[in-house]
Design an enzyme around this catalytic site. Sequence first.
Site, PDB file in Angstrom:
ATOM      1  CG  ASP A  18      -6.729  -5.352  -1.832  1.00 54.60           C
ATOM      2  OD1 ASP A  18      -7.168  -4.534  -2.653  1.00 54.60           O
ATOM      3  OD2 ASP A  18      -5.881  -5.065  -0.970  1.00 54.60           O
TER       4      ASP A  18
ATOM      5  CG  PHE B 234      -6.488 -10.195  -6.271  1.00 63.98           C
ATOM      6  CD1 PHE B 234      -6.044 -10.173  -7.576  1.00 63.98           C
ATOM      7  CD2 PHE B 234      -7.768 -10.667  -6.014  1.00 63.98           C
ATOM      8  CE1 PHE B 234      -6.856 -10.612  -8.613  1.00 63.98           C
ATOM      9  CE2 PHE B 234      -8.589 -11.111  -7.040  1.00 63.98           C
ATOM     10  CZ  PHE B 234      -8.134 -11.089  -8.345  1.00 63.98           C
TER      11      PHE B 234
ATOM     12  CG  ASP C 199      -0.112 -10.979  -5.596  1.00 66.15           C
ATOM     13  OD1 ASP C 199      -0.917 -10.129  -5.152  1.00 66.15           O
ATOM     14  OD2 ASP C 199       0.642 -10.741  -6.571  1.00 66.15           O
TER      15      ASP C 199
ATOM     16  CD  GLN D 235      -3.044  -0.972   0.254  1.00 67.88           C
ATOM     17  OE1 GLN D 235      -3.215   0.093  -0.348  1.00 67.88           O
ATOM     18  NE2 GLN D 235      -3.805  -2.030   0.053  1.00 67.88           N
TER      19      GLN D 235
ATOM     20  CB  CYS E 120      -7.509   0.853  -5.328  1.00 66.21           C
ATOM     21  SG  CYS E 120      -7.001  -0.251  -6.630  1.00 66.21           S
TER      22      CYS E 120
HETATM   23  C1  LIG Z   1      -4.420  -3.882  -4.744  1.00 68.90           C
HETATM   24  S1  LIG Z   1      -3.125  -5.048  -4.692  1.00 68.90           S
HETATM   25  C2  LIG Z   1      -3.542  -5.870  -3.193  1.00 68.90           C
HETATM   26  C3  LIG Z   1      -2.409  -6.226  -2.299  1.00 68.90           C
HETATM   27  C4  LIG Z   1      -2.638  -6.601  -0.853  1.00 68.90           C
HETATM   28  N1  LIG Z   1      -3.953  -7.050  -0.525  1.00 68.90           N
HETATM   29  C5  LIG Z   1      -2.170  -5.512   0.084  1.00 68.90           C
HETATM   30  O1  LIG Z   1      -2.991  -4.850   0.726  1.00 68.90           O
HETATM   31  O2  LIG Z   1      -0.950  -5.298   0.174  1.00 68.90           O
HETATM   32  C6  LIG Z   1      -3.563  -6.127  -5.969  1.00 68.90           C
HETATM   33  C7  LIG Z   1      -2.646  -7.334  -6.117  1.00 68.90           C
HETATM   34  O3  LIG Z   1      -3.218  -8.174  -7.104  1.00 68.90           O
HETATM   35  C8  LIG Z   1      -2.162  -8.870  -7.751  1.00 68.90           C
HETATM   36  N2  LIG Z   1      -2.727  -9.421  -9.000  1.00 68.90           N
HETATM   37  C9  LIG Z   1      -3.084  -8.782 -10.130  1.00 68.90           C
HETATM   38  N3  LIG Z   1      -3.664  -9.616 -11.012  1.00 68.90           N
HETATM   39  C10 LIG Z   1      -3.681 -10.849 -10.422  1.00 68.90           C
HETATM   40  C11 LIG Z   1      -4.165 -12.126 -10.822  1.00 68.90           C
HETATM   41  N4  LIG Z   1      -4.734 -12.309 -12.006  1.00 68.90           N
HETATM   42  N5  LIG Z   1      -4.040 -13.154  -9.977  1.00 68.90           N
HETATM   43  C12 LIG Z   1      -3.439 -12.965  -8.760  1.00 68.90           C
HETATM   44  N6  LIG Z   1      -2.960 -11.779  -8.332  1.00 68.90           N
HETATM   45  C13 LIG Z   1      -3.081 -10.730  -9.140  1.00 68.90           C
HETATM   46  C14 LIG Z   1      -1.073  -7.829  -7.884  1.00 68.90           C
HETATM   47  O4  LIG Z   1       0.189  -8.436  -8.004  1.00 68.90           O
HETATM   48  C15 LIG Z   1      -1.234  -7.047  -6.562  1.00 68.90           C
HETATM   49  O5  LIG Z   1      -0.333  -7.537  -5.587  1.00 68.90           O
END
Ligand SMILES: C[S@@+](CC[C@H](N)C(=O)[O-])C[C@H]1O[C@@H](n2cnc3c(N)ncnc32)[C@H](O)[C@@H]1O
Length: 478
Positions: A409, A339, A361, A306, A436
Amino acid sequence: MELAEIKRGNIITVTITDTAFGGKGIAKINTPDGDYVIFVPNTFTGQKVSARVVKRRKKHAECKLVEIIEKSHLEEDMPFQPISGAPFINLPIAVQKEFKKDTCLNVYKRIGRCNNIEEVFDKYIESPEVFHYRNKMEYSFSAIGYDLKTKEEFDGFALGFKKRGTWWIVENLEKESGIFDEEFENKLNLIKSYCENSGLPAWHPPKKVGFFRYLVVRKSYKDNQLLLKLVTSDTNIEKFDFKAFTDFVVNLLGDRLAGLLHTINNDIGDNAQSRIGDDTLLYGKSTINEDLLGLSFEISMQSFFQTNPKCAELLYNKTIEYALEGNENISDGVVMDLFCGTGTIGQIIASKTNAKVIGVDIVEEAIENAKENAIKNNIQNVEFFAADVNKFLFEYPEYQNKIGTIILDPPRAGISGKALKRVIELNAKHIVYVSCNPATQARDMEDLFSAGYELKKLSLVDQFPHTSHVEAIALFQK
Ligand SMILES: C[S@@+](CC[C@H](N)C(=O)[O-])C[C@H]1O[C@@H](n2cnc3c(N)ncnc32)[C@H](O)[C@@H]1O
């Protein structure tokens, strides 16, 4: 203004009379057939702006902001250099709060068809720090600059942020922007001069040639340290003295420098891909540490973390509160943190309950960090997988009906339709959806409602002051 002036490519001057979701300013032209609406992103009620028409439709036009000609009566003078990444920095935070809250709730009504949003709305959580709150910045080099004083483009060497509405012009950052580390930004000009004096050119975005491309910086609030990454192409790389550059940066930042990385990237696009590649560690270490809610996190350059860590604590507290609400038996089922990034939410839940937590993730580095962080925090009831969420849920159907709670997320684009379908098939009683982007979250609400979920509570968190962005946490139960 006449409707005839609204032609693709034309630059028009309008006064913004209202602001819609996502910081889209609205101007109107009276016509015999009713109002013709003009949208100009990143503008606010009361501003007079010039904008380029990019799309003309029957009843509305989409424009790109060129310049703010007159400030809004609501704006105040700020001692920072205005940057495109913080378009609302001159608006008092109370005004930003009002417009973010009103426009977001409207989106849940309009897109999510959530007519009781006012009843379920819980809290608007303000950022504890309004200025200097970010922990990551990406500065661009460009051979095409824009002089803010003369308001003219120049050929040469620039390091700073892209000029609004362009991907090829960079405005030198002459003084701090007010949203990142003040000391670092006030020294950025020295880094620019050093690079320029090396004789190697900045990247020329239209020609797709040059050497210096990006400078990415991550900050640890815990240690008050900075991790830097210089991204270059490999054209004439042998002419750049990396040892001398390292000595210069070490001297410039002293104890505050946690590490310095170099990445070669010859990708001709201007996307996140252009900032990544194989890293060479020139100095120090390749990660920084941050503490959140009593847990410790080691974060590499690529891993999602974040961007406003002090506010993230409030975001996570609310997320955990929702995950536990009416969920006394959370420890009986599996909790999925989809995620999960570096595994922050999953680890906090695992540390507070006896539930088995699974984090997923797609970024392998983030999962490596998550695993190491769990060991460091002595958390045993959590397991992390590096995988695409959709593929993971497809490959592990045995989790169906075993999951009590899901934390979602996803990135700004939201969760894909296929992955959401699989999430719904897991049949969890509690879903906490952190987002977000309220627009994509609202879009997904319809599917969740159709699957029998009810929206119980929703909070907004001002993770990104001075931008139109806001984080939302929604609790769904069935
Ligand atoms: C908004 S961040 C959330 C991170 C975490 N929840 C935090 O608060 O630190 C979104 C995450 O989704 C991951 N992501 C994006 N597309 C994805 C997918 N298809 N499958 C798994 N993870 C994914 C990104 O790498 C990123 O770490």
